[in-house]
Design a protein around this motif. Structure first.
Motif, PDB file in Angstrom:
ATOM      1  N   GLU A  65       0.849  -1.197   0.000  1.00 35.37           N
ATOM      2  CA  GLU A  65       0.000   0.000   0.000  1.00 35.37           C
ATOM      3  C   GLU A  65       0.888   1.251   0.000  1.00 35.37           C
ATOM      4  O   GLU A  65       0.652   2.190  -0.753  1.00 35.37           O
ATOM      5  CB  GLU A  65      -0.921   0.029   1.234  1.00 35.37           C
ATOM      6  CG  GLU A  65      -1.953  -1.069   1.278  1.00 35.37           C
ATOM      7  CD  GLU A  65      -3.251  -0.750   0.563  1.00 35.37           C
ATOM      8  OE1 GLU A  65      -3.406   0.369   0.023  1.00 35.37           O
ATOM      9  OE2 GLU A  65      -4.130  -1.631   0.548  1.00 35.37           O
ATOM     10  N   ARG A  66       1.908   1.257   0.831  1.00 31.62           N
ATOM     11  CA  ARG A  66       2.813   2.412   0.957  1.00 31.62           C
ATOM     12  C   ARG A  66       3.567   2.675  -0.342  1.00 31.62           C
ATOM     13  O   ARG A  66       3.689   3.808  -0.797  1.00 31.62           O
ATOM     14  CB  ARG A  66       3.774   2.144   2.107  1.00 31.62           C
ATOM     15  CG  ARG A  66       4.690   3.280   2.463  1.00 31.62           C
ATOM     16  CD  ARG A  66       5.565   2.828   3.637  1.00 31.62           C
ATOM     17  NE  ARG A  66       6.347   3.876   4.193  1.00 31.62           N
ATOM     18  CZ  ARG A  66       6.125   4.450   5.364  1.00 31.62           C
ATOM     19  NH1 ARG A  66       5.094   4.087   6.102  1.00 31.62           N
ATOM     20  NH2 ARG A  66       6.916   5.392   5.819  1.00 31.62           N
ATOM     21  N   ILE A  67       4.091   1.610  -0.938  1.00 36.41           N
ATOM     22  CA  ILE A  67       4.884   1.751  -2.160  1.00 36.41           C
ATOM     23  C   ILE A  67       4.043   2.331  -3.298  1.00 36.41           C
ATOM     24  O   ILE A  67       4.465   3.267  -3.974  1.00 36.41           O
ATOM     25  CB  ILE A  67       5.500   0.392  -2.566  1.00 36.41           C
ATOM     26  CG1 ILE A  67       6.634   0.029  -1.607  1.00 36.41           C
ATOM     27  CG2 ILE A  67       5.981   0.417  -4.016  1.00 36.41           C
ATOM     28  CD1 ILE A  67       7.092  -1.417  -1.694  1.00 36.41           C
ATOM     29  N   ILE A 113      -4.407   6.197   4.221  1.00 31.51           N
ATOM     30  CA  ILE A 113      -3.610   7.161   3.444  1.00 31.51           C
ATOM     31  C   ILE A 113      -3.768   6.879   1.949  1.00 31.51           C
ATOM     32  O   ILE A 113      -3.899   7.800   1.141  1.00 31.51           O
ATOM     33  CB  ILE A 113      -2.132   7.116   3.879  1.00 31.51           C
ATOM     34  CG1 ILE A 113      -2.004   7.651   5.304  1.00 31.51           C
ATOM     35  CG2 ILE A 113      -1.250   7.908   2.907  1.00 31.51           C
ATOM     36  CD1 ILE A 113      -0.667   7.364   5.958  1.00 31.51           C
ATOM     37  N   ALA A 114      -3.784   5.606   1.584  1.00 28.88           N
ATOM     38  CA  ALA A 114      -3.978   5.231   0.175  1.00 28.88           C
ATOM     39  C   ALA A 114      -5.306   5.765  -0.345  1.00 28.88           C
ATOM     40  O   ALA A 114      -5.370   6.316  -1.454  1.00 28.88           O
ATOM     41  CB  ALA A 114      -3.913   3.710   0.022  1.00 28.88           C
ATOM     42  N   ARG A 115      -6.354   5.604   0.434  1.00 25.56           N
ATOM     43  CA  ARG A 115      -7.672   6.104   0.011  1.00 25.56           C
ATOM     44  C   ARG A 115      -7.651   7.622  -0.189  1.00 25.56           C
ATOM     45  O   ARG A 115      -8.192   8.121  -1.177  1.00 25.56           O
ATOM     46  CB  ARG A 115      -8.730   5.727   1.042  1.00 25.56           C
ATOM     47  CG  ARG A 115      -9.112   4.274   1.029  1.00 25.56           C
ATOM     48  CD  ARG A 115     -10.235   4.007   2.021  1.00 25.56           C
ATOM     49  NE  ARG A 115     -10.603   2.613   1.984  1.00 25.56           N
ATOM     50  CZ  ARG A 115     -10.628   1.818   3.044  1.00 25.56           C
ATOM     51  NH1 ARG A 115     -10.331   2.281   4.245  1.00 25.56           N
ATOM     52  NH2 ARG A 115     -10.977   0.554   2.905  1.00 25.56           N
ATOM     53  N   ARG A 116      -7.065   8.337   0.758  1.00 18.47           N
ATOM     54  CA  ARG A 116      -7.000   9.803   0.641  1.00 18.47           C
ATOM     55  C   ARG A 116      -6.187  10.223  -0.572  1.00 18.47           C
ATOM     56  O   ARG A 116      -6.586  11.118  -1.315  1.00 18.47           O
ATOM     57  CB  ARG A 116      -6.398  10.415   1.910  1.00 18.47           C
ATOM     58  CG  ARG A 116      -7.360  10.506   3.067  1.00 18.47           C
ATOM     59  CD  ARG A 116      -6.877  11.438   4.149  1.00 18.47           C
ATOM     60  NE  ARG A 116      -5.520  11.205   4.606  1.00 18.47           N
ATOM     61  CZ  ARG A 116      -5.184  10.379   5.597  1.00 18.47           C
ATOM     62  NH1 ARG A 116      -6.113   9.688   6.231  1.00 18.47           N
ATOM     63  NH2 ARG A 116      -3.930  10.248   5.956  1.00 18.47           N
ATOM     64  N   ASN A 117      -5.051   9.589  -0.774  1.00 20.79           N
ATOM     65  CA  ASN A 117      -4.216   9.950  -1.921  1.00 20.79           C
ATOM     66  C   ASN A 117      -4.919   9.643  -3.238  1.00 20.79           C
ATOM     67  O   ASN A 117      -4.903  10.458  -4.160  1.00 20.79           O
ATOM     68  CB  ASN A 117      -2.864   9.236  -1.856  1.00 20.79           C
ATOM     69  CG  ASN A 117      -1.954   9.812  -0.797  1.00 20.79           C
ATOM     70  OD1 ASN A 117      -2.187  10.905  -0.264  1.00 20.79           O
ATOM     71  ND2 ASN A 117      -0.906   9.084  -0.459  1.00 20.79           N
ATOM     72  N   ALA A 118      -5.541   8.494  -3.350  1.00 22.33           N
ATOM     73  CA  ALA A 118      -6.208   8.102  -4.592  1.00 22.33           C
ATOM     74  C   ALA A 118      -7.392   9.012  -4.895  1.00 22.33           C
ATOM     75  O   ALA A 118      -7.684   9.265  -6.077  1.00 22.33           O
ATOM     76  CB  ALA A 118      -6.664   6.645  -4.508  1.00 22.33           C
TER      77      ALA A 118
END
Length: 171
Positions: A65-67, A113-118
């Motif tokens: 997820e981070r990558i 964080i992935a959801r917010r970034n996407a």
């Protein structure tokens, strides 16, 4: 096993909703495969000589997820969480200091964080970062598709590990 709510993704949604639905479904599937187990069971490498465990899979998915959603999507490189150049499979090498509580919390934080970034990108928008080895850019659609296949593959591993631990099966 207790039952984590895993609503089936819509069969008639628009593309983005469907991709996000399948990704969330697979995220919840991995959590479900880990439910109700002791710390020792979550650490169990069920098929020797492999070190693959449910806790290791969760730590691995936190790294993935981070990558993809931090380093590649928004060009934010905070470095790895569990692995290093010296130990490229570090997420699977559990020590006595590693806990399920920490692994699960880290994974969930990376998902949020992935959801917010996407949410800032359209499906056709290119990543701000590039693949660290190839220099390739991706669109968000590719990232979602890749993450779905990554989770689906590892959920297959989780199915086998869980069945070996306590006989629990399910889809």
């Amino acid at each position: 096993m207790t039952t984590t709510e895993r609503p089936q993704p819509s069969t008639t949604a628009d593309e983005r909703t469907m991709l996000e639905g399948w990704l969330d479904y697979h995220r919840r599937t991995l959590a479900w495969k880990c439910e109700g187990l002791s710390e020792a069971q979550l650490r169990t490498a069920a098929v020797e000589p492999s070190e693959l465990s449910l806790m290791g899979l969760v730590r691995h998915m936190a790294e993935v997820e981070r990558i993809w959603f931090r380093r590649t999507l928004v060009n934010e490189d905070l470095g790895p969480i569990y692995f290093s150049d010296e130990d490229p499979d570090g997420e699977f090498h559990l020590t006595d200091a590693d806990t399920w509580k920490e692994a699960y919390a880290t994974w969930q934080a990376e998902i949020e964080i992935a959801r917010r970034n996407a949410a800032r990108f359209g499906l056709d928008d290119l990543t701000e970062g590039r693949h660290r080895r190839t220099g390739a850019q991706y669109n968000l659609r590719w990232l979602y598709t890749h993450m779905i296949e990554e989770y689906a593959r590892h959920n297959g591993h989780a199915d086998l590990i869980r069945e070996r631990i306590d006989g629990a099966t399910g889809y």
